[in-house]
Design a protein around this motif. Sequence first.
Motif, PDB file in Angstrom:
ATOM      1  N   ARG A 291       0.818  -1.206   0.000  1.00  0.00           N
ATOM      2  CA  ARG A 291       0.000   0.000   0.000  1.00  0.00           C
ATOM      3  C   ARG A 291       0.857   1.263   0.000  1.00  0.00           C
ATOM      4  O   ARG A 291       0.564   2.240  -0.698  1.00  0.00           O
ATOM      5  CB  ARG A 291      -0.924  -0.008   1.228  1.00  0.00           C
ATOM      6  CG  ARG A 291      -1.694   1.286   1.520  1.00  0.00           C
ATOM      7  CD  ARG A 291      -2.857   1.544   0.579  1.00  0.00           C
ATOM      8  NE  ARG A 291      -2.496   2.020  -0.753  1.00  0.00           N
ATOM      9  CZ  ARG A 291      -3.389   2.418  -1.661  1.00  0.00           C
ATOM     10  NH1 ARG A 291      -4.683   2.384  -1.404  1.00  0.00           N
ATOM     11  NH2 ARG A 291      -2.993   2.830  -2.849  1.00  0.00           N
ATOM     12  N   PHE A 292       1.922   1.282   0.803  1.00  0.00           N
ATOM     13  CA  PHE A 292       2.765   2.469   0.941  1.00  0.00           C
ATOM     14  C   PHE A 292       4.209   2.121   0.566  1.00  0.00           C
ATOM     15  O   PHE A 292       5.034   1.861   1.448  1.00  0.00           O
ATOM     16  CB  PHE A 292       2.703   3.024   2.363  1.00  0.00           C
ATOM     17  CG  PHE A 292       1.311   3.401   2.801  1.00  0.00           C
ATOM     18  CD1 PHE A 292       0.682   4.522   2.290  1.00  0.00           C
ATOM     19  CD2 PHE A 292       0.614   2.615   3.720  1.00  0.00           C
ATOM     20  CE1 PHE A 292      -0.605   4.871   2.682  1.00  0.00           C
ATOM     21  CE2 PHE A 292      -0.665   2.958   4.124  1.00  0.00           C
ATOM     22  CZ  PHE A 292      -1.276   4.083   3.601  1.00  0.00           C
ATOM     23  N   PRO A 293       4.535   2.107  -0.721  1.00  0.00           N
ATOM     24  CA  PRO A 293       5.888   1.715  -1.131  1.00  0.00           C
ATOM     25  C   PRO A 293       6.943   2.753  -0.769  1.00  0.00           C
ATOM     26  O   PRO A 293       6.699   3.960  -0.832  1.00  0.00           O
ATOM     27  CB  PRO A 293       5.771   1.569  -2.648  1.00  0.00           C
ATOM     28  CG  PRO A 293       4.595   2.395  -3.030  1.00  0.00           C
ATOM     29  CD  PRO A 293       3.654   2.352  -1.862  1.00  0.00           C
ATOM     30  N   ASP A 294       8.109   2.265  -0.400  1.00  0.00           N
ATOM     31  CA  ASP A 294       9.243   3.127  -0.065  1.00  0.00           C
ATOM     32  C   ASP A 294       9.831   3.741  -1.334  1.00  0.00           C
ATOM     33  O   ASP A 294       9.931   3.076  -2.363  1.00  0.00           O
ATOM     34  CB  ASP A 294      10.312   2.309   0.659  1.00  0.00           C
ATOM     35  CG  ASP A 294      11.567   3.112   0.925  1.00  0.00           C
ATOM     36  OD1 ASP A 294      11.472   4.101   1.662  1.00  0.00           O
ATOM     37  OD2 ASP A 294      12.625   2.761   0.378  1.00  0.00           O
ATOM     38  N   MET A 295      10.193   5.014  -1.271  1.00  0.00           N
ATOM     39  CA  MET A 295      10.801   5.692  -2.417  1.00  0.00           C
ATOM     40  C   MET A 295      12.119   6.364  -2.037  1.00  0.00           C
ATOM     41  O   MET A 295      12.562   7.307  -2.695  1.00  0.00           O
ATOM     42  CB  MET A 295       9.824   6.728  -2.985  1.00  0.00           C
ATOM     43  CG  MET A 295       8.561   6.146  -3.612  1.00  0.00           C
ATOM     44  SD  MET A 295       8.872   5.263  -5.160  1.00  0.00           S
ATOM     45  CE  MET A 295       9.216   6.649  -6.248  1.00  0.00           C
ATOM     46  N   SER A 296      12.752   5.879  -0.969  1.00  0.00           N
ATOM     47  CA  SER A 296      13.980   6.510  -0.492  1.00  0.00           C
ATOM     48  C   SER A 296      15.151   6.309  -1.450  1.00  0.00           C
ATOM     49  O   SER A 296      16.125   7.064  -1.425  1.00  0.00           O
ATOM     50  CB  SER A 296      14.354   5.975   0.897  1.00  0.00           C
ATOM     51  OG  SER A 296      14.566   4.568   0.855  1.00  0.00           O
ATOM     52  N   SER A 297      15.064   5.291  -2.293  1.00  0.00           N
ATOM     53  CA  SER A 297      16.089   5.057  -3.309  1.00  0.00           C
ATOM     54  C   SER A 297      15.395   4.629  -4.598  1.00  0.00           C
ATOM     55  O   SER A 297      15.592   3.522  -5.107  1.00  0.00           O
ATOM     56  CB  SER A 297      17.082   3.982  -2.846  1.00  0.00           C
ATOM     57  OG  SER A 297      18.147   3.862  -3.767  1.00  0.00           O
ATOM     58  N   ALA A 298      14.559   5.542  -5.110  1.00  0.00           N
ATOM     59  CA  ALA A 298      13.743   5.227  -6.294  1.00  0.00           C
ATOM     60  C   ALA A 298      14.607   4.843  -7.487  1.00  0.00           C
ATOM     61  O   ALA A 298      14.222   3.999  -8.300  1.00  0.00           O
ATOM     62  CB  ALA A 298      12.860   6.420  -6.634  1.00  0.00           C
ATOM     63  N   TYR A 299      15.772   5.468  -7.589  1.00  0.00           N
ATOM     64  CA  TYR A 299      16.727   5.153  -8.653  1.00  0.00           C
ATOM     65  C   TYR A 299      17.872   4.385  -7.998  1.00  0.00           C
ATOM     66  O   TYR A 299      18.621   4.932  -7.190  1.00  0.00           O
ATOM     67  CB  TYR A 299      17.201   6.433  -9.343  1.00  0.00           C
ATOM     68  CG  TYR A 299      16.044   7.148 -10.029  1.00  0.00           C
ATOM     69  CD1 TYR A 299      15.763   6.950 -11.369  1.00  0.00           C
ATOM     70  CD2 TYR A 299      15.200   7.983  -9.293  1.00  0.00           C
ATOM     71  CE1 TYR A 299      14.678   7.570 -11.979  1.00  0.00           C
ATOM     72  CE2 TYR A 299      14.106   8.603  -9.890  1.00  0.00           C
ATOM     73  CZ  TYR A 299      13.852   8.390 -11.227  1.00  0.00           C
ATOM     74  OH  TYR A 299      12.768   8.992 -11.822  1.00  0.00           O
ATOM     75  N   ASP A 300      17.980   3.119  -8.318  1.00  0.00           N
ATOM     76  CA  ASP A 300      18.869   2.178  -7.645  1.00  0.00           C
ATOM     77  C   ASP A 300      20.313   2.686  -7.556  1.00  0.00           C
ATOM     78  O   ASP A 300      20.917   3.051  -8.579  1.00  0.00           O
ATOM     79  CB  ASP A 300      18.823   0.850  -8.404  1.00  0.00           C
ATOM     80  CG  ASP A 300      19.561  -0.255  -7.690  1.00  0.00           C
ATOM     81  OD1 ASP A 300      18.978  -0.901  -6.814  1.00  0.00           O
ATOM     82  OD2 ASP A 300      20.757  -0.449  -8.017  1.00  0.00           O
ATOM     83  N   LYS A 301      20.858   2.709  -6.351  1.00  0.00           N
ATOM     84  CA  LYS A 301      22.194   3.264  -6.130  1.00  0.00           C
ATOM     85  C   LYS A 301      23.262   2.478  -6.879  1.00  0.00           C
ATOM     86  O   LYS A 301      24.201   3.058  -7.449  1.00  0.00           O
ATOM     87  CB  LYS A 301      22.504   3.289  -4.632  1.00  0.00           C
ATOM     88  CG  LYS A 301      21.648   4.278  -3.843  1.00  0.00           C
ATOM     89  CD  LYS A 301      21.995   4.235  -2.362  1.00  0.00           C
ATOM     90  CE  LYS A 301      21.125   5.210  -1.570  1.00  0.00           C
ATOM     91  NZ  LYS A 301      21.415   5.162  -0.113  1.00  0.00           N
ATOM     92  N   GLU A 302      23.146   1.159  -6.886  1.00  0.00           N
ATOM     93  CA  GLU A 302      24.137   0.335  -7.589  1.00  0.00           C
ATOM     94  C   GLU A 302      24.095   0.590  -9.087  1.00  0.00           C
ATOM     95  O   GLU A 302      25.139   0.718  -9.743  1.00  0.00           O
ATOM     96  CB  GLU A 302      23.872  -1.147  -7.309  1.00  0.00           C
ATOM     97  CG  GLU A 302      24.864  -2.088  -7.971  1.00  0.00           C
ATOM     98  CD  GLU A 302      24.544  -3.557  -7.710  1.00  0.00           C
ATOM     99  OE1 GLU A 302      24.792  -4.372  -8.626  1.00  0.00           O
ATOM    100  OE2 GLU A 302      24.044  -3.880  -6.618  1.00  0.00           O
TER     101      GLU A 302
END
Length: 275
Positions: A153-164
């Motif tokens: 329901r509430f997806p995390d977006m703290s790293s929407a663009y993958d750091k690796e």
Amino acid sequence: MDQLLAKIDEAAAYIRSKIAAVPQVGLILGSGLGVMADEVQDPIVIPYGDIPHFPVSTVEGHSGELVVGRLENKTVLVMKGRFHYYEGYTMKEVVFPVYVMKRLGIDALLVTNAAGGMKRGFAAGDLMLITDHINYTGSNPLIGANIPELGPRFPDMSSAYDKEFRALAASKAEELGIKLQQGVYVSISGPTYCTPAELKMLASWGADAVGMSTAPEVIAANYCGVRTVGLTCITDMAIGEELEPLTHEQVVRVAAEARPRFIALVKATVNGMNV
């Protein structure tokens, strides 16, 4: 919402019936960048109009075909043209292909777009690695009842663009001698380009490039657990104090001029993906 899931599965089943291998990486190609699909080996081309429940591209520079084949050492599923909110599609229709890609087996998504550069030091023709985005479209593809089979329901977006993946793209650009800017992409609804006052506001928020796509698709990808990386072609400068008239034809023309560097970087990035 069960109906949406059924439509996703029906579209995925149709595509699966046309291909032999399971796709590993999805690519969404933006305005003027569809030529990247010509790099795919042993391509199977499926017109969007043949796929159940798929929208159809209506914008110049978006040809409207799904291309499945080999790129570097990966099986890829390439969207040669995307869908936009301003075309009249709902946000759920805009991101529908992302869910279909996930159902088909992709673990990674590379999104591309053409955008206006808002940061001094950028220039038309530059490539930019997206570090983050601001969704200023006025909507969100996840509004409505949640579908647990797709994501939380509430997806995390703290790293929407993958750091690796971001580190991978940056290192590949350096190896290839390609100048790669980095910055925050802001998605607007369109179809009008921004006014000078709007650009000043968006720049004050921390945006470095502005366009009419990408954020909805990246939200959907994160929602269903697909690692994402984004590359932008800066096709014009969009600095509020110095704004000049702009046409879509100009955007497509500059994107075409950047193609050799864009293609080289996309291929190198896909090659290095650990999926």
